[in-house]
Design a protein around this motif. Structure first.
Motif, PDB file in Angstrom:
ATOM      1  N   VAL A   1       0.852  -1.187   0.000  1.00  0.00           N
ATOM      2  CA  VAL A   1       0.000   0.000   0.000  1.00  0.00           C
ATOM      3  C   VAL A   1       0.888   1.238   0.000  1.00  0.00           C
ATOM      4  N   GLN A   2       0.564   2.168  -0.874  1.00  0.00           N
ATOM      5  CA  GLN A   2       1.351   3.393  -0.953  1.00  0.00           C
ATOM      6  C   GLN A   2       0.405   4.583  -1.044  1.00  0.00           C
ATOM      7  N   LEU A   3       0.686   5.583  -0.219  1.00  0.00           N
ATOM      8  CA  LEU A   3      -0.059   6.828  -0.267  1.00  0.00           C
ATOM      9  C   LEU A   3       0.903   7.943  -0.639  1.00  0.00           C
ATOM     10  N   GLN A   4       0.624   8.644  -1.699  1.00  0.00           N
ATOM     11  CA  GLN A   4       1.512   9.689  -2.179  1.00  0.00           C
ATOM     12  C   GLN A   4       0.806  11.032  -2.101  1.00  0.00           C
TER      13      GLN A   4
ATOM     14  N   MET B   1     -10.824   7.795   4.274  1.00  0.00           N
ATOM     15  CA  MET B   1      -9.635   8.576   3.965  1.00  0.00           C
ATOM     16  C   MET B   1      -9.608   9.808   4.850  1.00  0.00           C
ATOM     17  N   ALA B   2      -8.421  10.184   5.258  1.00  0.00           N
ATOM     18  CA  ALA B   2      -8.313  11.310   6.182  1.00  0.00           C
ATOM     19  C   ALA B   2      -7.031  12.085   5.948  1.00  0.00           C
ATOM     20  N   TRP B   3      -7.072  13.322   6.386  1.00  0.00           N
ATOM     21  CA  TRP B   3      -5.883  14.171   6.435  1.00  0.00           C
ATOM     22  C   TRP B   3      -5.621  14.508   7.903  1.00  0.00           C
ATOM     23  N   HIS B   4      -4.374  14.348   8.293  1.00  0.00           N
ATOM     24  CA  HIS B   4      -3.907  14.755   9.607  1.00  0.00           C
ATOM     25  C   HIS B   4      -2.795  15.778   9.404  1.00  0.00           C
ATOM     26  N   ARG B   5      -2.456  16.463  10.451  1.00  0.00           N
ATOM     27  CA  ARG B   5      -1.329  17.393  10.360  1.00  0.00           C
ATOM     28  C   ARG B   5      -0.569  17.407  11.690  1.00  0.00           C
ATOM     29  N   GLN B   6       0.698  17.758  11.565  1.00  0.00           N
ATOM     30  CA  GLN B   6       1.540  17.858  12.749  1.00  0.00           C
ATOM     31  C   GLN B   6       2.404  19.098  12.637  1.00  0.00           C
ATOM     32  N   ALA B   7       2.175  20.019  13.550  1.00  0.00           N
ATOM     33  CA  ALA B   7       2.974  21.236  13.618  1.00  0.00           C
ATOM     34  C   ALA B   7       4.181  20.985  14.511  1.00  0.00           C
TER      35      ALA B   7
ATOM     36  N   VAL C   1       3.119  19.762   8.762  1.00  0.00           N
ATOM     37  CA  VAL C   1       3.249  18.701   7.771  1.00  0.00           C
ATOM     38  C   VAL C   1       1.901  17.984   7.731  1.00  0.00           C
ATOM     39  N   TYR C   2       1.357  17.856   6.537  1.00  0.00           N
ATOM     40  CA  TYR C   2       0.049  17.238   6.351  1.00  0.00           C
ATOM     41  C   TYR C   2       0.228  15.806   5.849  1.00  0.00           C
ATOM     42  N   TYR C   3      -0.453  14.892   6.523  1.00  0.00           N
ATOM     43  CA  TYR C   3      -0.348  13.476   6.215  1.00  0.00           C
ATOM     44  C   TYR C   3      -1.681  12.923   5.748  1.00  0.00           C
ATOM     45  N   CYS C   4      -1.600  12.088   4.754  1.00  0.00           N
ATOM     46  CA  CYS C   4      -2.767  11.373   4.266  1.00  0.00           C
ATOM     47  C   CYS C   4      -2.839  10.021   4.973  1.00  0.00           C
ATOM     48  N   LYS C   5      -4.043   9.585   5.304  1.00  0.00           N
ATOM     49  CA  LYS C   5      -4.232   8.310   5.995  1.00  0.00           C
ATOM     50  C   LYS C   5      -5.384   7.549   5.355  1.00  0.00           C
ATOM     51  N   ALA C   6      -5.187   6.256   5.236  1.00  0.00           N
ATOM     52  CA  ALA C   6      -6.246   5.393   4.727  1.00  0.00           C
ATOM     53  C   ALA C   6      -6.549   4.317   5.759  1.00  0.00           C
TER      54      ALA C   6
ATOM     55  N   TRP D   1      -0.328   5.220   6.316  1.00  0.00           N
ATOM     56  CA  TRP D   1       0.017   6.640   6.282  1.00  0.00           C
ATOM     57  C   TRP D   1       0.887   6.959   5.083  1.00  0.00           C
ATOM     58  N   GLY D   2       0.693   8.151   4.538  1.00  0.00           N
ATOM     59  CA  GLY D   2       1.604   8.673   3.542  1.00  0.00           C
ATOM     60  C   GLY D   2       2.754   9.385   4.230  1.00  0.00           C
TER      61      GLY D   2
END
Length: 115
Positions: A1-4, A33-39, A91-96, A105-106
């Motif tokens: 599985v790859q998330l780009q 599907m989701a977007w997360h972020r980490q400051a 930084v924004y991360y994609c998650k499935a 996670w991407g």
């Protein structure tokens, strides 16, 4: 599985960016599907999610500014971000999350908003 993930960059406050995440998973249409972020110095947080039904969920801090959407034919999830402010820098991360509850996670894409 790859998330780009792609589409990050630097913008001024008030600007917009559109993030994309192409997911190489066979059951994309069934996945949440989701977007997360980490400051810097902060924990990773959920920004927005979209279920297979199209139902969406947003963090209070981004409601009415961000829109998550998906294209099942392209196996891609998007995050349209408007009215960006410096607090959105992260930084924004994609998650499935697949129908079997496996999470992937991407690598993340940097979003920097300057005042």
């Amino acid at each position: 599985v790859q998330l780009q993930a792609s589409g990050g960059g630097s913008v001024q406050a008030g600007g917009s960016l559109r993030l994309s995440c192409a997911a190489a998973i066979s059951s994309f249409s069934d996945a949440i599907m989701a977007w997360h972020r980490q400051a810097p110095g902060k924990q990773r947080e959920l920004v927005a999610s979209i279920a297979s039904s199209g139902s969406t969920n947003y963090a209070d801090s981004v409601k009415d500014r961000f829109t998550i959407s998906r294209d099942n034919a392209k196996k891609t999830v998007y995050l349209q971000m408007n009215s960006l402010n410096p607090e959105d820098t992260a930084v924004y991360y994609c998650k499935a999350i697949t129908r079997f509850a496996y999470a992937y996670w991407g690598r993340g894409t940097q979003v920097t908003v300057s005042s």
